[in-house]
Scaffold this motif. Structure first.
Motif, mmCIF file in Angstrom:
data_model
loop_
_atom_site.group_PDB
_atom_site.id
_atom_site.type_symbol
_atom_site.label_atom_id
_atom_site.label_comp_id
_atom_site.label_asym_id
_atom_site.label_seq_id
_atom_site.Cartn_x
_atom_site.Cartn_y
_atom_site.Cartn_z
ATOM 1 N N PRO A 57 0.774 -1.248 0.000
ATOM 2 C CA PRO A 57 0.000 0.000 0.000
ATOM 3 C C PRO A 57 0.806 1.300 0.000
ATOM 4 O O PRO A 57 0.231 2.362 0.210
ATOM 5 C CB PRO A 57 -0.807 -0.122 1.286
ATOM 6 C CG PRO A 57 0.067 -0.888 2.209
ATOM 7 C CD PRO A 57 0.812 -1.871 1.348
ATOM 8 N N SER A 58 2.127 1.236 -0.249
ATOM 9 C CA SER A 58 2.879 2.496 -0.280
ATOM 10 C C SER A 58 2.385 3.415 -1.393
ATOM 11 O O SER A 58 2.544 4.632 -1.317
ATOM 12 C CB SER A 58 4.374 2.231 -0.438
ATOM 13 O OG SER A 58 4.693 1.742 -1.718
ATOM 14 N N ALA A 59 1.769 2.827 -2.428
ATOM 15 C CA ALA A 59 1.264 3.626 -3.546
ATOM 16 C C ALA A 59 -0.031 4.367 -3.218
ATOM 17 O O ALA A 59 -0.501 5.170 -4.027
ATOM 18 C CB ALA A 59 1.041 2.727 -4.758
ATOM 19 N N HIS A 60 -0.611 4.101 -2.051
ATOM 20 C CA HIS A 60 -1.830 4.813 -1.650
ATOM 21 C C HIS A 60 -1.535 6.308 -1.566
ATOM 22 O O HIS A 60 -0.505 6.723 -1.013
ATOM 23 C CB HIS A 60 -2.314 4.292 -0.297
ATOM 24 C CG HIS A 60 -3.686 4.772 0.077
ATOM 25 N ND1 HIS A 60 -3.949 6.075 0.425
ATOM 26 C CD2 HIS A 60 -4.865 4.111 0.163
ATOM 27 C CE1 HIS A 60 -5.232 6.207 0.711
ATOM 28 N NE2 HIS A 60 -5.817 5.030 0.550
ATOM 29 N N ALA A 61 -2.421 7.112 -2.079
ATOM 30 C CA ALA A 61 -2.186 8.561 -2.177
ATOM 31 C C ALA A 61 -1.978 9.229 -0.826
ATOM 32 O O ALA A 61 -1.300 10.261 -0.738
ATOM 33 C CB ALA A 61 -3.361 9.222 -2.903
ATOM 34 N N ALA A 65 5.252 7.068 1.296
ATOM 35 C CA ALA A 65 5.977 5.952 0.701
ATOM 36 C C ALA A 65 7.478 6.125 0.955
ATOM 37 O O ALA A 65 8.068 7.136 0.561
ATOM 38 C CB ALA A 65 5.703 5.887 -0.799
ATOM 39 N N VAL A 66 8.086 5.128 1.606
ATOM 40 C CA VAL A 66 9.471 5.238 2.060
ATOM 41 C C VAL A 66 10.368 4.218 1.359
ATOM 42 O O VAL A 66 10.142 3.016 1.442
ATOM 43 C CB VAL A 66 9.576 5.034 3.584
ATOM 44 C CG1 VAL A 66 11.024 5.207 4.044
ATOM 45 C CG2 VAL A 66 8.653 5.992 4.324
ATOM 46 N N GLY A 67 11.394 4.729 0.680
ATOM 47 C CA GLY A 67 12.419 3.886 0.085
ATOM 48 C C GLY A 67 13.670 3.893 0.948
ATOM 49 O O GLY A 67 13.720 4.537 1.998
ATOM 50 N N PHE A 81 11.357 2.168 -6.468
ATOM 51 C CA PHE A 81 11.270 3.616 -6.615
ATOM 52 C C PHE A 81 10.294 3.933 -7.736
ATOM 53 O O PHE A 81 9.760 3.039 -8.389
ATOM 54 C CB PHE A 81 12.662 4.200 -6.917
ATOM 55 C CG PHE A 81 13.254 3.721 -8.216
ATOM 56 C CD1 PHE A 81 13.167 4.485 -9.360
ATOM 57 C CD2 PHE A 81 13.907 2.492 -8.295
ATOM 58 C CE1 PHE A 81 13.721 4.051 -10.575
ATOM 59 C CE2 PHE A 81 14.473 2.044 -9.491
ATOM 60 C CZ PHE A 81 14.369 2.824 -10.633
ATOM 61 N N GLY A 82 10.052 5.214 -7.951
ATOM 62 C CA GLY A 82 9.163 5.608 -9.031
ATOM 63 C C GLY A 82 8.088 6.572 -8.576
ATOM 64 O O GLY A 82 8.142 7.119 -7.465
ATOM 65 N N GLU A 83 7.104 6.785 -9.410
ATOM 66 C CA GLU A 83 6.017 7.716 -9.125
ATOM 67 C C GLU A 83 5.357 7.355 -7.808
ATOM 68 O O GLU A 83 5.031 6.195 -7.559
ATOM 69 C CB GLU A 83 4.989 7.651 -10.251
ATOM 70 C CG GLU A 83 4.131 8.896 -10.373
ATOM 71 C CD GLU A 83 4.924 10.129 -10.759
ATOM 72 O OE1 GLU A 83 4.746 11.160 -10.072
ATOM 73 O OE2 GLU A 83 5.714 10.069 -11.714
ATOM 74 N N GLY A 84 5.181 8.356 -6.940
ATOM 75 C CA GLY A 84 4.508 8.145 -5.671
ATOM 76 C C GLY A 84 5.438 8.023 -4.484
ATOM 77 O O GLY A 84 4.978 8.115 -3.334
ATOM 78 N N ILE A 85 6.739 7.837 -4.703
ATOM 79 C CA ILE A 85 7.669 7.755 -3.568
ATOM 80 C C ILE A 85 7.778 9.129 -2.908
ATOM 81 O O ILE A 85 7.804 10.153 -3.584
ATOM 82 C CB ILE A 85 9.046 7.231 -4.024
ATOM 83 C CG1 ILE A 85 9.955 6.994 -2.810
ATOM 84 C CG2 ILE A 85 9.700 8.157 -5.035
ATOM 85 C CD1 ILE A 85 11.270 6.306 -3.155
ATOM 86 N N ASP A 86 7.807 9.146 -1.575
ATOM 87 C CA ASP A 86 7.890 10.409 -0.844
ATOM 88 C C ASP A 86 9.298 10.713 -0.354
ATOM 89 O O ASP A 86 9.794 11.825 -0.524
ATOM 90 C CB ASP A 86 6.950 10.381 0.372
ATOM 91 C CG ASP A 86 5.498 10.525 -0.007
ATOM 92 O OD1 ASP A 86 5.084 11.647 -0.330
ATOM 93 O OD2 ASP A 86 4.777 9.524 0.001
ATOM 94 N N LEU A 87 9.915 9.723 0.290
ATOM 95 C CA LEU A 87 11.186 9.938 0.971
ATOM 96 C C LEU A 87 12.021 8.670 0.932
ATOM 97 O O LEU A 87 11.498 7.587 0.655
ATOM 98 C CB LEU A 87 10.954 10.306 2.450
ATOM 99 C CG LEU A 87 10.119 11.535 2.772
ATOM 100 C CD1 LEU A 87 9.598 11.448 4.195
ATOM 101 C CD2 LEU A 87 10.951 12.798 2.598
ATOM 102 N N VAL A 88 13.298 8.817 1.258
ATOM 103 C CA VAL A 88 14.139 7.668 1.547
ATOM 104 C C VAL A 88 14.747 7.872 2.927
ATOM 105 O O VAL A 88 14.791 8.993 3.441
ATOM 106 C CB VAL A 88 15.247 7.467 0.494
ATOM 107 C CG1 VAL A 88 14.650 7.105 -0.860
ATOM 108 C CG2 VAL A 88 16.142 8.691 0.381
ATOM 109 N N ALA A 89 15.218 6.765 3.512
ATOM 110 C CA ALA A 89 15.884 6.824 4.807
ATOM 111 C C ALA A 89 17.023 5.811 4.795
ATOM 112 O O ALA A 89 16.981 4.817 4.061
ATOM 113 C CB ALA A 89 14.902 6.534 5.939
ATOM 114 N N PRO A 90 18.050 6.021 5.617
ATOM 115 C CA PRO A 90 19.203 5.129 5.624
ATOM 116 C C PRO A 90 18.848 3.687 5.962
ATOM 117 O O PRO A 90 18.048 3.416 6.857
ATOM 118 C CB PRO A 90 20.103 5.737 6.706
ATOM 119 C CG PRO A 90 19.740 7.184 6.729
ATOM 120 C CD PRO A 90 18.260 7.199 6.482
ATOM 121 N N SER A 91 19.473 2.770 5.221
ATOM 122 C CA SER A 91 19.305 1.338 5.457
ATOM 123 C C SER A 91 20.555 0.636 4.929
ATOM 124 O O SER A 91 21.598 1.266 4.720
ATOM 125 C CB SER A 91 18.036 0.833 4.762
ATOM 126 O OG SER A 91 17.753 -0.497 5.143
#
Length: 204
Positions: A57-61, A65-67, A81-91
């Motif tokens: 459900p990360s694609a839910h508006a 959405a976290v990468g 990744f792609g359309e709809g991603i909001d942020l990334v965080a360290p991993s």
């Protein structure tokens, strides 16, 4: 999801499933009616399938959405990744030279991630997502009056634009990184400024 949003300010969802209307409506409920009508913050992992599209459900508006990104400030190879991603965080990363995340764990037989009191190899977007959820909680601790959508706006506007050479940012957005890597200090400071600017708001 509905129950959690009635009792928790922030939801961290490190899982993915096929798109389903019941889950869509539950996240919509949480993000709009949770937190006693102010909207719960719903953070969801984009997935670890090396895809150029994010999962559900990360694609839910209304979800954040976290990468994942690695310790060099680049997208982790597996991170969807792609359309709809909001942020990334360290991993962590597929690259064995890149370090994983050290974190506490459930020290009970048959429970938790590693079975010990801590681990030093946690990773995936499953690791990045609770990190963003924790920053969202810090934002709300600095300014509890914010709506869920405002927390999302704060996280986006204060994110670091990493890997500018390859990120192809347009109007502050990158298909690989969303609005960038979450920045806890900047997000909390921005939340405090919103409170100072808007004055005290009555919360019911």
């Amino acid at each position: 999801i509905r129950y959690a949003s009635r009792h928790a300010d922030v939801l961290s969802c490190s899982w993915g499933v096929p798109q389903h209307p019941d889950i869509e409506s539950a996240i919509d409920y949480a993000a709009t009616r949770g937190r006693r009508g102010r909207g719960a913050v719903v953070c969801v992992a984009t997935g670890n399938e090396h895809l150029s599209s994010i999962g559900f459900p990360s694609a839910h508006a209304k979800a954040i959405a976290v990468g994942a990104c690695n310790d060099r400030g680049r997208r982790s190879a597996y991170s969807n990744f792609g359309e709809g991603i909001d942020l990334v965080a360290p991993s962590d990363d597929d690259d064995p030279r890149r370090q994983g995340i050290t974190t506490t764990d459930v020290h009970m037989r048959g429970k938790g991630y590693s079975g010990g009191a801590y681990c030093d190899d946690f990773g995936g977007t499953s690791s990045a997502t609770p990190l963003v959820a924790g920053v969202a909680a810090l934002v709300l601790s600095a300014n509890p009056s914010l709506k869920g959508s405002e927390v999302r706006a704060v996280l986006r506007s204060t994110a670091d634009k990493i890997d500018r050479a390859n990120g192809s940012y347009r109007n502050g957005f990158s298909l690989q990184y969303g609005f960038g890597r979450v920045n806890a200090e900047a997000a909390v400071e921005a939340a405090k400024k919103r409170r100072a600017k808007g004055g005290r708001r009555k919360v019911r």
